[in-house]
Design an enzyme around this catalytic site. Structure first.
Site, PDB file in Angstrom:
ATOM      1  N   CYS A   2      51.746  45.432  23.826  1.00 54.50           N
ATOM      2  CA  CYS A   2      52.961  45.279  23.037  1.00 54.50           C
ATOM      3  C   CYS A   2      54.034  46.204  23.619  1.00 54.50           C
ATOM      4  O   CYS A   2      53.719  47.276  24.132  1.00 54.50           O
ATOM      5  CB  CYS A   2      52.792  45.615  21.569  1.00 54.50           C
ATOM      6  SG  CYS A   2      51.515  44.702  20.728  1.00 54.50           S
ATOM      7  N   GLY A 107      49.830  49.544  18.604  1.00 60.80           N
ATOM      8  CA  GLY A 107      48.616  50.254  18.188  1.00 60.80           C
ATOM      9  C   GLY A 107      47.932  49.518  17.058  1.00 60.80           C
ATOM     10  O   GLY A 107      48.177  48.337  16.822  1.00 60.80           O
ATOM     11  N   GLU A 486      36.285  43.857  42.629  1.00 57.79           N
ATOM     12  CA  GLU A 486      37.744  43.839  42.460  1.00 57.79           C
ATOM     13  C   GLU A 486      38.307  42.462  42.853  1.00 57.79           C
ATOM     14  O   GLU A 486      39.174  41.919  42.155  1.00 57.79           O
ATOM     15  CB  GLU A 486      38.385  44.955  43.302  1.00 57.79           C
ATOM     16  CG  GLU A 486      39.896  44.971  43.313  1.00 57.79           C
ATOM     17  CD  GLU A 486      40.554  45.122  41.934  1.00 57.79           C
ATOM     18  OE1 GLU A 486      39.849  45.391  40.957  1.00 57.79           O
ATOM     19  OE2 GLU A 486      41.775  44.929  41.849  1.00 57.79           O
ATOM     20  N   LYS A 490      40.332  40.080  40.261  1.00 56.75           N
ATOM     21  CA  LYS A 490      41.708  39.670  40.575  1.00 56.75           C
ATOM     22  C   LYS A 490      41.821  38.159  40.480  1.00 56.75           C
ATOM     23  O   LYS A 490      42.748  37.621  39.900  1.00 56.75           O
ATOM     24  CB  LYS A 490      42.024  40.132  42.006  1.00 56.75           C
ATOM     25  CG  LYS A 490      43.425  40.419  42.324  1.00 56.75           C
ATOM     26  CD  LYS A 490      43.892  41.813  41.962  1.00 56.75           C
ATOM     27  CE  LYS A 490      43.667  42.180  40.562  1.00 56.75           C
ATOM     28  NZ  LYS A 490      43.718  43.565  40.230  1.00 56.75           N
ATOM     29  N   GLU A 493      41.379  36.791  36.736  1.00 56.91           N
ATOM     30  CA  GLU A 493      42.427  37.091  35.755  1.00 56.91           C
ATOM     31  C   GLU A 493      43.710  36.290  35.983  1.00 56.91           C
ATOM     32  O   GLU A 493      44.383  35.937  35.032  1.00 56.91           O
ATOM     33  CB  GLU A 493      42.708  38.589  35.632  1.00 56.91           C
ATOM     34  CG  GLU A 493      43.338  39.252  36.811  1.00 56.91           C
ATOM     35  CD  GLU A 493      43.509  40.759  36.627  1.00 56.91           C
ATOM     36  OE1 GLU A 493      43.844  41.202  35.529  1.00 56.91           O
ATOM     37  OE2 GLU A 493      43.310  41.489  37.616  1.00 56.91           O
ATOM     38  N   HIS A 509      17.641  36.888  42.903  1.00 54.45           N
ATOM     39  CA  HIS A 509      16.800  37.230  41.754  1.00 54.45           C
ATOM     40  C   HIS A 509      17.215  36.445  40.510  1.00 54.45           C
ATOM     41  O   HIS A 509      16.875  36.835  39.388  1.00 54.45           O
ATOM     42  CB  HIS A 509      16.843  38.745  41.498  1.00 54.45           C
ATOM     43  CG  HIS A 509      16.246  39.514  42.631  1.00 54.45           C
ATOM     44  ND1 HIS A 509      14.890  39.573  42.865  1.00 54.45           N
ATOM     45  CD2 HIS A 509      16.820  40.206  43.649  1.00 54.45           C
ATOM     46  CE1 HIS A 509      14.660  40.283  43.958  1.00 54.45           C
ATOM     47  NE2 HIS A 509      15.823  40.677  44.459  1.00 54.45           N
TER      48      HIS A 509
END
Ligand code: F6R
Length: 613
Positions: A2, A107, A486, A490, A493, A509
């Site tokens: 926000c 918050g 990473e 990337k 997202e 496995h």
């Protein structure tokens, strides 16, 4: 999460608020709203509120870019929903029944249910599902003509994290702010004064800011700013000059912030390393740690979230190799709730771009409460983590606006390399020649990154080819596994393609059963001693139908027969390979997102700076 902006001054507030919100949209973008103190036809002061669901554009259209809402004092908010779905009713600002008090909030108010019940019994009527709405009602209940007194009562009653911007309809031209565990700054300029959750919101107007500390209250008018402590006593604060220039938070000709920030990486790395090098040595006076204290460290515990956690995974390898200190790595959200064992002489290192990530901040506090020194690698100057850590190492990456981190990640890696060299040198695990070599190679990293960017067309073509994939695997061993994590994050997202990062040897496995004809498998193979092993794992994937893409340094041609596509990257020290291998992976994610027609800078469900647990 926000964004908050507020203004009181001599200019019309609404266009300034909308402009600030546009720069904060990366912090949340499911709805937005503004509230402005305006005179009605009879000349009485009233608070006007305008809110819209969806992107800020809707609010701009609704208000004629702010021209339709007249008045010189107001607050604005762009939301990332926590309590209550994204809707006009749940969008901020929220007001008490007669709009006597209007509030924007970042918050979470943890005890909002009991407060709401209590206020409902007293006749307050609520119109949203948010936790925030209790705040204007509670303030209204407490308000007897002294806003600071009402705010002090408010913060003694609510539990949770907050940054509030507050206006009272009977206090024209006055803007109030208070914070706890959520960032908020005050900016001062000729024509008025500002509040904002982040610097970029007001960078266009001022670089002169005050960092509001926990439970401090700010009162702003057009001409002055005053601060009060929780006892209502006025306090003196010193202003800070923000070094970022306004252009740093603009797209500057790039189509997206993410692409701009990918391109800014060489500069970010350079700005992180250069101030720490003198006469061929790494200088770390800023840490405030004596050589004695560095030598006394017997263990390092690194804690972070998301990409910053992946930096810690890479840093572990580098630290252990270079300084021979055992390093544990933890996700901040796990660390704080599992009663971690921190042995004596453990240095805790937290890593954070924003310096406001709630879990990382909580981990820092947990470590400090147990008596451990906390060193923070942080990008945002004056952020909560920077202020609370014992030692701070600033990455000078500049403002990062795209939700998916790129340049801050690279700067954090560079910071980790510098620290590892410094520790290695002081502790005697690295001799002069080795340290010099590491520094020399470190200084070459920006040029390697720039070279990779020159070759981005190839990555773009590959991304176009794979943009329709439903699933992907990113695999690697050792440091390459950390890079794969990473690269996978990337990609998912910003492209919304499901992907998994796997330690290459672990695939067989269980998860190898997922590989189907044509599924992209991206193998990261930057560690010479592991080339052969990773190659075998890629062969296993290929023989099950996987479409193999390898990322490997120039000079390793052993994957030519296995991989369908190879992205070659410049060779540097094995410890630094993450810094080069990540660049094509960032570009890959970026171009897939573009090919799929997505909003790459503001991916769905996400927001920059996760200030809730
Ligand atoms: C991913 C990303 C996030 C952040 C994480 C930590 O691209 O940006 O995973 O790395 O939320 O944020 P900071 O570094 O601000 O603590």
């Amino acid at each position: 999460m926000c964004g908050i902006v507020g203004y009181t001054g001599r200019e019309e507030a609404a266009p300034i608020l909308l402009d600030g919100l546009a720069r904060l949209e990366y912090r949340g973008y499911d709805s937005a709203g503004i509230a402005v103190q305006s005179r009605d036809a009879e000349g009485s002061m009233r608070t006007q509120v305008r809110k819209a669901k969806g992107r800020l554009k809707a609010l701009c259209e609704m208000t004629g870019n702010g021209r339709d809402v007249r008045g010189c004092c107001g607050i604005g908010h762009t939301r990332w929903a926590t309590h209550g779905e994204p809707s006009v009713a749940n969008a901020h600002p929220h007001s008490s029944g007669d709009r006597r008090v209007t509030v924007v909030h970042n918050g979470i108010i943890e005890n909002y249910r009991e407060i709401r019940e209590h206020l409902e019994k007293k006749g307050h009527v609520f119109t949203s599902d948010t936790d925030t709405e209790v705040v204007p009602h509670l303030l209204d209940d407490y308000y007897r003509g002294d806003p600071v007194e009402a705010i002090i009562r408010l913060i003694s009653r609510v539990r949770g994290s907050y940054a509030f911007g507050i206006i009272f309809s009977d206090r024209p031209g006055e803007l109030y702010a208070v914070r706890k565990d959520s960032p908020l700054i005050v900016g001062t300029a000729e024509d008025g004064n500002f509040i904002a959750s982040d610097v970029p919101a007001i960078l266009k107007y001022t670089r002169n800011v005050y960092l509001i500390d926990e439970l401090e209250i700010a009162k702003l008018t057009a001409d002055e700013v005053r601060f009060y402590n929780i006892d209502g006593e006025e306090i003196e604060k010193k202003a800070t000059l923000i070094e970022w220039d306004a252009k740093a938070a603009e797209k500057d000709g790039y189509e997206h912030f993410m692409l701009k920030e990918i391109h800014e990486q060489s500069q970010a790395i350079r700005r992180t390393i250069e101030p720490r090098l003198a006469d061929g040595r790494v200088v770390m006076d800023e840490l405030g740690m004596s050589e004695e204290e560095v030598r006394a460290v017997s263990r390092i515990h690194m804690v972070a979230c998301g990409s910053a956690y992946h930096v810690c995974m890479c840093a572990k390898t580098v630290f252990e190799e270079t300084a021979r200190i055992p390093v544990d790595v933890d996700l901040a959200s796990e660390f704080r709730y599992r009663n971690p064992i921190l042995l004596p002489n453990t240095l805790v290192i937290v890593v954070s771009q924003s310096g406001e990530t709630a879990d990382t901040l909580a981990a820092l506090r947990e470590a400090k409460a147990r008596g451990h020194r906390v060193l923070a690698i942080v990008n945002v100057v004056g952020s909560s983590i920077a202020r609370e850590a014992d030692s701070v190492f600033y990455t000078w990456a500049g403002p990062e606006i795209a939700v998916a981190t790129t340049k801050a990640y690279s700067a954090q890696l560079a910071a980790a390399y510098l620290l590892a060299i410094f520790f290695g040198k002081v502790r005697g695990t690295l001799n002069d020649a080795e340290a010099r070599k590491m520094i020399k190679e470190l200084q070459k990293l920006p040029a390697h990154v720039d070279r990779l960017l020159e070759e981005k067309k190839k990555v773009q073509l590959l991304a176009a080819k794979l943009a329709a994939a439903n699933d992907m695997f990113f695999i690697g061993r050792g440091l390459d596994y950390a890079i794969a994590m990473e690269a996978s994050l990337k990609c998912k997202e910003v492209s919304y393609i499901h992907s998994e990062a796997y330690a290459a040897g672990e695939l067989k496995h269980g998860s190898i059963s997922l590989i189907e004809e044509g599924m992209p498998v991206i193998g990261i193979a930057t560690q010479e001693d592991l080339y052969e092993k990773t190659r075998s794992n890629l062969v296993e994937c290929k023989s099950r139908g996987g479409f193999i893409i390898a990322v490997t340094p120039y000079g390793n041609y052993s994957l030519e027969g296995v991989a369908d596509e190879i992205i070659y990257v410049p060779k540097t020290l094995p410890a630094y390979m993450a810094s080069v291998a990540v660049v094509p992976m960032q570009l890959f994610a970026y171009y897939i997102s573009l090919a799929r027609g997505l909003d790459v800078d503001k991916p769905r469900n996400l927001a920059k700076s996760v200030t809730v647990e």
